[in-house]
Design a protein around this motif. Structure first.
Motif, mmCIF file in Angstrom:
data_model
loop_
_atom_site.group_PDB
_atom_site.id
_atom_site.type_symbol
_atom_site.label_atom_id
_atom_site.label_comp_id
_atom_site.label_asym_id
_atom_site.label_seq_id
_atom_site.Cartn_x
_atom_site.Cartn_y
_atom_site.Cartn_z
ATOM 1 N N SER A 193 -71.627 14.726 -50.408
ATOM 2 C CA SER A 193 -70.493 15.087 -49.725
ATOM 3 C C SER A 193 -70.365 14.997 -48.286
ATOM 4 O O SER A 193 -70.970 14.405 -47.946
ATOM 5 C CB SER A 193 -69.781 16.868 -49.804
ATOM 6 O OG SER A 193 -70.340 17.655 -49.404
ATOM 7 N N ASP A 194 -68.469 14.778 -48.018
ATOM 8 C CA ASP A 194 -68.616 14.210 -46.623
ATOM 9 C C ASP A 194 -67.086 15.216 -46.359
ATOM 10 O O ASP A 194 -66.447 14.741 -46.366
ATOM 11 C CB ASP A 194 -68.388 13.011 -46.541
ATOM 12 C CG ASP A 194 -67.626 12.137 -44.845
ATOM 13 O OD1 ASP A 194 -68.284 13.361 -44.330
ATOM 14 O OD2 ASP A 194 -67.429 11.299 -45.280
ATOM 15 N N ILE A 195 -67.932 15.938 -45.370
ATOM 16 C CA ILE A 195 -66.399 17.446 -44.547
ATOM 17 C C ILE A 195 -65.951 16.816 -42.971
ATOM 18 O O ILE A 195 -67.782 16.945 -42.960
ATOM 19 C CB ILE A 195 -66.912 18.242 -45.132
ATOM 20 C CG1 ILE A 195 -66.785 18.417 -46.489
ATOM 21 C CG2 ILE A 195 -65.668 19.046 -44.547
ATOM 22 C CD1 ILE A 195 -67.277 19.824 -47.132
ATOM 23 N N LYS A 196 -64.976 16.283 -42.841
ATOM 24 C CA LYS A 196 -65.013 16.453 -41.097
ATOM 25 C C LYS A 196 -64.408 18.383 -40.947
ATOM 26 O O LYS A 196 -63.340 18.217 -41.294
ATOM 27 C CB LYS A 196 -64.378 15.314 -41.043
ATOM 28 C CG LYS A 196 -65.417 14.099 -41.024
ATOM 29 C CD LYS A 196 -66.965 14.164 -40.159
ATOM 30 C CE LYS A 196 -67.363 12.468 -40.738
ATOM 31 N NZ LYS A 196 -67.460 12.245 -42.052
ATOM 32 N N VAL A 197 -64.482 18.660 -39.312
ATOM 33 C CA VAL A 197 -64.123 19.429 -39.387
ATOM 34 C C VAL A 197 -63.711 18.980 -37.962
ATOM 35 O O VAL A 197 -64.354 19.392 -37.182
ATOM 36 C CB VAL A 197 -64.650 21.042 -38.956
ATOM 37 C CG1 VAL A 197 -64.566 21.947 -38.593
ATOM 38 C CG2 VAL A 197 -65.133 21.342 -40.654
ATOM 39 N N LEU A 198 -62.673 19.812 -37.407
ATOM 40 C CA LEU A 198 -61.892 19.663 -36.232
ATOM 41 C C LEU A 198 -61.259 20.791 -35.652
ATOM 42 O O LEU A 198 -60.269 21.126 -36.837
ATOM 43 C CB LEU A 198 -60.070 18.565 -36.418
ATOM 44 C CG LEU A 198 -60.486 16.973 -36.666
ATOM 45 C CD1 LEU A 198 -59.601 16.453 -37.058
ATOM 46 C CD2 LEU A 198 -61.962 16.831 -35.847
ATOM 47 N N VAL A 199 -61.342 21.563 -34.865
ATOM 48 C CA VAL A 199 -60.748 22.347 -33.909
ATOM 49 C C VAL A 199 -60.027 21.902 -32.826
ATOM 50 O O VAL A 199 -60.450 21.598 -31.961
ATOM 51 C CB VAL A 199 -62.790 23.435 -33.577
ATOM 52 C CG1 VAL A 199 -61.869 24.567 -32.719
ATOM 53 C CG2 VAL A 199 -63.069 23.960 -35.246
ATOM 54 N N TYR A 200 -58.556 22.455 -32.464
ATOM 55 C CA TYR A 200 -57.684 22.249 -31.651
ATOM 56 C C TYR A 200 -57.834 23.304 -31.380
ATOM 57 O O TYR A 200 -57.774 24.807 -31.270
ATOM 58 C CB TYR A 200 -56.416 21.450 -31.922
ATOM 59 C CG TYR A 200 -56.588 20.724 -33.713
ATOM 60 C CD1 TYR A 200 -56.650 19.611 -32.811
ATOM 61 C CD2 TYR A 200 -56.933 20.790 -34.602
ATOM 62 C CE1 TYR A 200 -56.231 18.665 -33.373
ATOM 63 C CE2 TYR A 200 -56.827 19.559 -35.053
ATOM 64 C CZ TYR A 200 -56.761 18.456 -34.992
ATOM 65 O OH TYR A 200 -56.458 17.386 -35.857
ATOM 66 N N GLY A 201 -57.841 23.493 -29.943
ATOM 67 C CA GLY A 201 -57.546 24.769 -28.802
ATOM 68 C C GLY A 201 -57.205 24.631 -26.884
ATOM 69 O O GLY A 201 -57.373 23.205 -26.773
ATOM 70 N N GLU A 202 -57.365 24.816 -26.136
ATOM 71 C CA GLU A 202 -57.386 24.959 -24.983
ATOM 72 C C GLU A 202 -58.505 25.352 -24.290
ATOM 73 O O GLU A 202 -58.718 26.375 -23.920
ATOM 74 C CB GLU A 202 -56.061 25.729 -24.182
ATOM 75 C CG GLU A 202 -56.106 25.152 -23.073
ATOM 76 C CD GLU A 202 -54.166 26.546 -22.673
ATOM 77 O OE1 GLU A 202 -54.372 25.876 -21.180
ATOM 78 O OE2 GLU A 202 -53.054 26.707 -23.185
ATOM 79 N N LEU A 203 -58.667 24.816 -23.543
ATOM 80 C CA LEU A 203 -60.014 25.117 -22.400
ATOM 81 C C LEU A 203 -59.537 26.253 -20.669
ATOM 82 O O LEU A 203 -59.002 24.896 -19.879
ATOM 83 C CB LEU A 203 -60.643 24.006 -21.854
ATOM 84 C CG LEU A 203 -61.928 23.321 -23.119
ATOM 85 C CD1 LEU A 203 -62.118 21.673 -22.777
ATOM 86 C CD2 LEU A 203 -62.501 23.959 -24.263
ATOM 87 N N THR A 204 -59.878 27.743 -21.836
ATOM 88 C CA THR A 204 -58.870 28.026 -21.031
ATOM 89 C C THR A 204 -60.260 28.836 -19.364
ATOM 90 O O THR A 204 -59.904 28.726 -18.194
ATOM 91 C CB THR A 204 -57.790 28.963 -20.924
ATOM 92 O OG1 THR A 204 -59.430 29.967 -21.626
ATOM 93 C CG2 THR A 204 -57.667 28.973 -21.988
ATOM 94 N N GLY A 205 -61.199 27.976 -19.595
ATOM 95 C CA GLY A 205 -62.546 28.133 -18.245
ATOM 96 C C GLY A 205 -62.612 29.704 -18.693
ATOM 97 O O GLY A 205 -62.101 30.684 -19.327
ATOM 98 N N PRO A 206 -64.388 29.879 -18.165
ATOM 99 C CA PRO A 206 -64.345 31.188 -18.369
ATOM 100 C C PRO A 206 -64.355 32.383 -17.158
ATOM 101 O O PRO A 206 -63.344 32.162 -16.448
ATOM 102 C CB PRO A 206 -66.168 31.397 -17.487
ATOM 103 C CG PRO A 206 -66.419 29.620 -16.710
ATOM 104 C CD PRO A 206 -65.418 28.784 -17.735
#
Length: 158
Positions: free
Chosen positions: A144-157
């Motif tokens: 199988s071939d699966i790609k995962v994209l996670v979107y977000g904002e890097l707000t920092g620690p």
């Protein structure tokens, strides 16, 4: 008629002074071999119902906004998956509990498709977390071939 203007969101940009913002997309890939095992992993056994696959790390301070699972070549019939996160240190957080089905719960991995996140809340990770895919429904016995994209904002620690 009044013009109503909302006050600022209170979110500062992190990581630079660009007018383009700080939204990012993290890409993760999962390929399985002809025998159903996760390629380039620490296991040669076929992926089984109930197995948890660690796809990668989500950084501290990332506000999780969306995810897509792109299934180019599907897994075995009846295979499903949950996509979410667990903390790298294994310790839960009271304000932002780990959630192995944060993005997707029971999505079909058995058909070529594009799955979108179905959650209704936004969270900011207080510490590094592992992006995990929990396999359900059936054991995988094919490539199988699966790609995962996670979107977000890097707000920092904090």
């Amino acid at each position: 008629m009044a013009n109503i203007k909302l006050k600022g969101s209170g979110y500062g940009q992190f990581g630079g002074f660009t007018p383009y913002g700080n939204v990012t997309v993290l890409a993760f890939a999962l390929a399985t071999t002809a025998l159903g095992a996760a390629a380039e992993s620490n296991s040669t056994a076929a992926v089984k119902n109930g197995d948890v696959i660690e796809l990668g790390i989500l950084p501290t301070g990332m506000r999780l906004e969306d995810a897509q699972v792109i299934i180019t070549t599907a897994m075995t019939a009846a295979t499903t998956g949950k996509l979410g996160f667990v903390y790298e240190d294994g310790v839960d957080d009271a304000a932002v509990p780990q959630d192995a089905a944060y993005f997707i719960n029971g999505g079909s991995l058995a058909t070529a498709a594009r799955l979108r996140a179905s959650g209704t809340k936004l969270v900011v990770l207080p510490k590094p977390a592992k992006l995990v895919l929990t396999v359900g429904g059936a054991d995988n016995a094919k490539a199988s071939d699966i790609k995962v994209l996670v979107y977000g904002e890097l707000t920092g620690p904090k």
